[in-house]
Enzyme design. Structure first.
Site, mmCIF file in Angstrom:
data_model
loop_
_atom_site.group_PDB
_atom_site.id
_atom_site.type_symbol
_atom_site.label_atom_id
_atom_site.label_comp_id
_atom_site.label_asym_id
_atom_site.label_seq_id
_atom_site.Cartn_x
_atom_site.Cartn_y
_atom_site.Cartn_z
ATOM 1 C CE LYS A 1 -43.949 -26.329 22.945
ATOM 2 N NZ LYS A 1 -43.173 -26.410 24.178
ATOM 3 C CG ASP B 1 -42.847 -29.607 25.220
ATOM 4 O OD1 ASP B 1 -42.836 -29.862 24.002
ATOM 5 O OD2 ASP B 1 -43.434 -28.618 25.707
ATOM 6 C CE1 TYR C 1 -43.856 -22.710 27.566
ATOM 7 C CE2 TYR C 1 -42.587 -24.712 27.929
ATOM 8 C CZ TYR C 1 -43.724 -24.080 27.460
ATOM 9 O OH TYR C 1 -44.724 -24.834 26.885
ATOM 10 C CG HIS D 1 -45.745 -21.580 21.152
ATOM 11 N ND1 HIS D 1 -44.842 -21.457 22.174
ATOM 12 C CD2 HIS D 1 -46.904 -21.953 21.742
ATOM 13 C CE1 HIS D 1 -45.438 -21.738 23.324
ATOM 14 N NE2 HIS D 1 -46.689 -22.039 23.084
#
Length: 323
Positions: free
Chosen positions: A84, A50, A55, A117
């Site tokens: 995402k 994931d 990130y 998201h």
């Protein structure tokens, strides 16, 4: 579920592994941890990874995946990779470029799942959380149904096999489901879900529409200051969980993961050391009894660790609804 019992069929015919490897880490260690732990996770059997543009470690995750493909550990088709779409790319013309950027970083031709998201749009630009001169978050007035149409085009272009959402409440899911000209339903809704927030009503709603629920913060959260309410109890120190775990000769973390999987929820387990990562894969080695499940059901307190207060003023703020 498939015969192995480790995948769930999505409403578009693809299969998603029920146990995923979460790759979020605080920014100061995100890249290092991605390079260190992702290859190990793939080696021991985590084939659902994931990821997320936000990130800021997709490049390192891409390197990890490619290294495991190169050494013969896995083939590309063995890996289920999620990325995402962040809120600053919700304008329809920005959706495909955002996905293409993630694909480039991940060194992949396609992702298996691409999800929105949050259901709320922010001002486009390089800033993840764009603010004005007063430090107030700058929203964008994009109807997420138009964003969804751009996601459908990405699926048609085979840049992603499946499309879904994250952090949507049932009314927001209904808005997409009832959208005129809907081509593809969301295959999943990725939400915070754990023993203290079991999301039973949202889960029932999603099941009734053949939408899979994927759970993040399933072990309570990493308690990152600024994102998480640190006053909440530590989930893995729960006395009930600690009493059930020895009966099965497992850890409280494994019991927490197993509980969700037995409800048909896809769980995303984050581990920032190899011992925990190796331990989490053992979730398929035992089963909780109906009595265990009922006891854990009673732990629900509707506690949300990830309060995500930055977007409270947004008209599409998702957590004002009960579910």
């Amino acid at each position: 579920m498939d015969p192995k019992g480790q995948k769930v069929k999505l409403n578009d015919g693809h299969f998603i592994p029920v146990l995923g490897f979460g790759t979020y880490a605080p920014p100061e260690v995100a890249k290092r941890e991605a390079l260190e732990f992702t290859p190990f996770a793939i080696e021991i059997g985590f084939h659902h990874i994931d990821c997320d543009h936000v990130y800021q470690n997709e490049e390192q995750i891409g390197q990890a995946i490619q290294s495991k493909v190169a050494d013969g550990t896995v083939k590309r088709e063995d890996i289920f990779c999620t990325s995402k779409l962040w809120c600053t790319s919700f304008r329809p013309e920005l959706v495909r470029p955002a996905l293409e950027k993630s694909l480039k970083n991940l060194q992949l031709d396609y992702v298996d799942l691409y999800i929105m998201h949050y259901p709320l749009a922010l001002k486009p630009g390089e800033d993840i959380l764009p603010t004005d001169e007063n430090g107030k978050l700058v929203f964008d007035s994009v109807d997420f149904c138009h964003t969804w149409e751009a996601l459908e085009k990405c699926k048609d272009a085979e840049l992603t096999k499946s499309i879904g959402v994250s952090n949507f409440n049932h009314k927001q899911l209904e808005k997409i489901l009832n959208k005129p000209g809907l081509k593809y339903k969301s295959v999943c809704n990725q939400v915070e879900c754990h023993l203290y927030l079991n999301q039973r009503k949202l889960l029932d709603f999603c099941k009734s529409h053949d939408i899979v629920v994927a759970a993040y913060s399933v072990l309570g959260s990493q308690r990152v200051k600024g994102w998480v309410n640190l006053n909440h109890p530590v989930l893995l120190e729960d006395l009930v969980l600690s009493a059930i775990a020895p009966k099965h000769k497992k850890t409280p973390a494994l019991v927490a993961l197993r509980y969700q999987i037995q409800y048909g929820i896809v769980v995303l387990a984050k581990g920032n050391n190899m011992k925990w990562i190796k331990e989490n894969i053992q979730v398929f080695h035992f089963e909780l009894t109906p009595e265990d499940m009922k006891t854990i059901d009673d732990l629900n307190r509707n506690i949300r660790y990830n309060e995500i207060v930055f977007d409270v003023g947004h008209p599409e703020f998702p957590f004002s609804e009960e579910y």
